[in-house]
Design an enzyme around this catalytic site. Structure first.
Site, PDB file in Angstrom:
ATOM      1  N   HIS A 128      64.775  10.047 -95.924  1.00 15.51           N
ATOM      2  CA  HIS A 128      65.062  11.478 -96.016  1.00 15.51           C
ATOM      3  C   HIS A 128      63.852  12.298 -95.593  1.00 15.51           C
ATOM      4  O   HIS A 128      62.717  11.819 -95.551  1.00 15.51           O
ATOM      5  CB  HIS A 128      65.480  11.863 -97.433  1.00 15.51           C
ATOM      6  CG  HIS A 128      64.400  11.676 -98.457  1.00 15.51           C
ATOM      7  ND1 HIS A 128      64.020  10.439 -98.940  1.00 15.51           N
ATOM      8  CD2 HIS A 128      63.602  12.582 -99.106  1.00 15.51           C
ATOM      9  CE1 HIS A 128      63.056  10.587 -99.841  1.00 15.51           C
ATOM     10  NE2 HIS A 128      62.777  11.874 -99.942  1.00 15.51           N
ATOM     11  N   ASP A 130      62.185  16.087 -96.670  1.00 18.59           N
ATOM     12  CA  ASP A 130      62.267  16.919 -97.869  1.00 18.59           C
ATOM     13  C   ASP A 130      62.918  18.278 -97.609  1.00 18.59           C
ATOM     14  O   ASP A 130      62.681  18.915 -96.574  1.00 18.59           O
ATOM     15  CB  ASP A 130      60.867  17.139 -98.447  1.00 18.59           C
ATOM     16  CG  ASP A 130      60.314  15.897 -99.140  1.00 18.59           C
ATOM     17  OD1 ASP A 130      61.112  15.060 -99.579  1.00 18.59           O
ATOM     18  OD2 ASP A 130      59.072  15.788 -99.240  1.00 18.59           O
ATOM     19  N   HIS A 278      60.845   9.774 -94.865  1.00 22.63           N
ATOM     20  CA  HIS A 278      60.151   8.823 -95.734  1.00 22.63           C
ATOM     21  C   HIS A 278      61.114   8.170 -96.711  1.00 22.63           C
ATOM     22  O   HIS A 278      62.251   8.621 -96.894  1.00 22.63           O
ATOM     23  CB  HIS A 278      58.981   9.488 -96.472  1.00 22.63           C
ATOM     24  CG  HIS A 278      59.350  10.704 -97.270  1.00 22.63           C
ATOM     25  ND1 HIS A 278      59.579  11.934 -96.697  1.00 22.63           N
ATOM     26  CD2 HIS A 278      59.530  10.878 -98.600  1.00 22.63           C
ATOM     27  CE1 HIS A 278      59.890  12.814 -97.636  1.00 22.63           C
ATOM     28  NE2 HIS A 278      59.872  12.190 -98.801  1.00 22.63           N
ATOM     29  N   ARG A 293      53.801  15.820-106.574  1.00 17.97           N
ATOM     30  CA  ARG A 293      53.937  16.286-105.194  1.00 17.97           C
ATOM     31  C   ARG A 293      53.913  17.813-105.118  1.00 17.97           C
ATOM     32  O   ARG A 293      54.515  18.494-105.923  1.00 17.97           O
ATOM     33  CB  ARG A 293      55.279  15.811-104.608  1.00 17.97           C
ATOM     34  CG  ARG A 293      55.436  16.082-103.122  1.00 17.97           C
ATOM     35  CD  ARG A 293      56.885  15.907-102.679  1.00 17.97           C
ATOM     36  NE  ARG A 293      57.724  17.022-103.106  1.00 17.97           N
ATOM     37  CZ  ARG A 293      59.060  17.010-103.058  1.00 17.97           C
ATOM     38  NH1 ARG A 293      59.697  15.950-102.633  1.00 17.97           N
ATOM     39  NH2 ARG A 293      59.739  18.072-103.452  1.00 17.97           N
TER      40      ARG A 293
END
Length: 302
Positions: A128, A130, A278, A293
């Site tokens: 995917h 983000d 990723h 994150r």
């Protein structure tokens, strides 16, 4: 028979050497003066040595880090015992940060926490990019390992410019100019009650993005669809859209386009969300894995 022939032809196109261009056409690699860069492979991913993220990053150092990010797509830093506030400050060098509406916050609002243990299974083990359900998806993200298992829990990144470059010419011609719908409903929307879903839908309606986006800095064309958030391709019948998307999703899975990073506590990664997808391997359950994150606000894909 036609379907079988098509499948055989598709398999054959996956054989042999792939053309891997790390840099845009005409760009020549230049040395880095303010840190040591150690490539993880020929295409994507590099470790940065000689930078302490607890210290302020001046404009000259930032310029080199930004160039390295554009050229290598993912940068890794080891042994960086930074706080959430320092994490936020480092990410802010690239722009303003998002406050994620669905994920749990860490010690500061702009830093989200992914805490996994025996009762909380990791679900990021799918390729995917983000927040593509936003009108302006993230420019990039900075991920920090707080606590990691003794083994397992690696993250992989795939270079979607290389994936686009290696598509058959007829596929590139077919998808250039197409748009796809991206939506949070089938990921973050699952399990929401009707009232909360309606409120989130009003704030974050489904959006259309190009199937092939142009990187706003490098000018590279990259695939911009992903299995979590891309719902369908606009203007195609459902079965045709599903078949084409399945084929495009698969492109991220080829190892030639990938880098794999083994985390240790206090490791940090920053990646260009405009050029990569990723995948967080979920091979560590029921062990503990805690990551934080920060995502950097981006622009509208074109």
């Amino acid at each position: 028979m036609t379907t079988i022939r098509n499948r055989v032809a598709e398999r054959r196109t996956a054989l042999g050497t792939r053309v891997l261009h790390r840099l845009p056409a005409g760009q020549v690699a230049a040395p880095y003066e303010l840190f040591e860069l150690r490539p993880c492979g020929p295409l994507i991913g590099a470790e940065i040595h000689g930078v302490d993220l607890r210290e302020p990053v001046g404009p000259e150092l930032f310029a080199e880090l930004d160039r390295a990010l554009l050229e290598w797509k993912v940068l890794f830093f080891r042994d960086q015992p930074i706080t959430s506030a320092q994490h936020r400050a480092f990410a802010r060098l690239w722009g303003e940060l998002e406050v994620h509406p669905f994920l749990a916050q860490g010690d500061v609002p702009e830093v989200v926490r992914f805490a996994k243990d025996a009762s909380m299974v990791g679900v990021e083990n799918i390729w995917h990019t983000d927040v593509t359900w936003r009108e302006e998806p993230a420019l990039g993200s900075v991920l920090r390992a707080v606590e990691v298992p003794a083994f397992g829990g690696d993250t992989l990144w795939s270079d979607l410019a290389a994936a686009y470059d290696n598509l058959p010419a007829d596929v590139r011609e077919r998808i250039d100019g197409l748009t796809a719908v991206h939506d949070f409903a089938f990921s973050f929307g699952m399990g929401m009650d009707a009232e909360r879903f309606a409120a989130m839908r009003a704030e974050y309606p489904a959006v259309e993005h190009p199937v092939v986006r142009t990187h706003p800095v490098t000018g590279r064309k990259t695939l911009f669809v992903n299995e979590i958030f891309t719902e369908h391709i606009v203007g195609l019948p459902d079965d045709e859209s599903e078949e084409l998307l399945a084929y495009l999703f698969k492109q991220a899975s080829y190892p030639e386009y990938q880098v794999r990073f083994r985390w240790a506590a206090d490791s940090v990664a920053i990646w260009d969300n405009r050029a990569t997808a990723h995948y967080a391997a979920n091979d560590y359950h029921p062990n503990i894995r805690v990551m934080e994150r920060a995502a950097i606000l981006g622009d509208r894909p074109f």
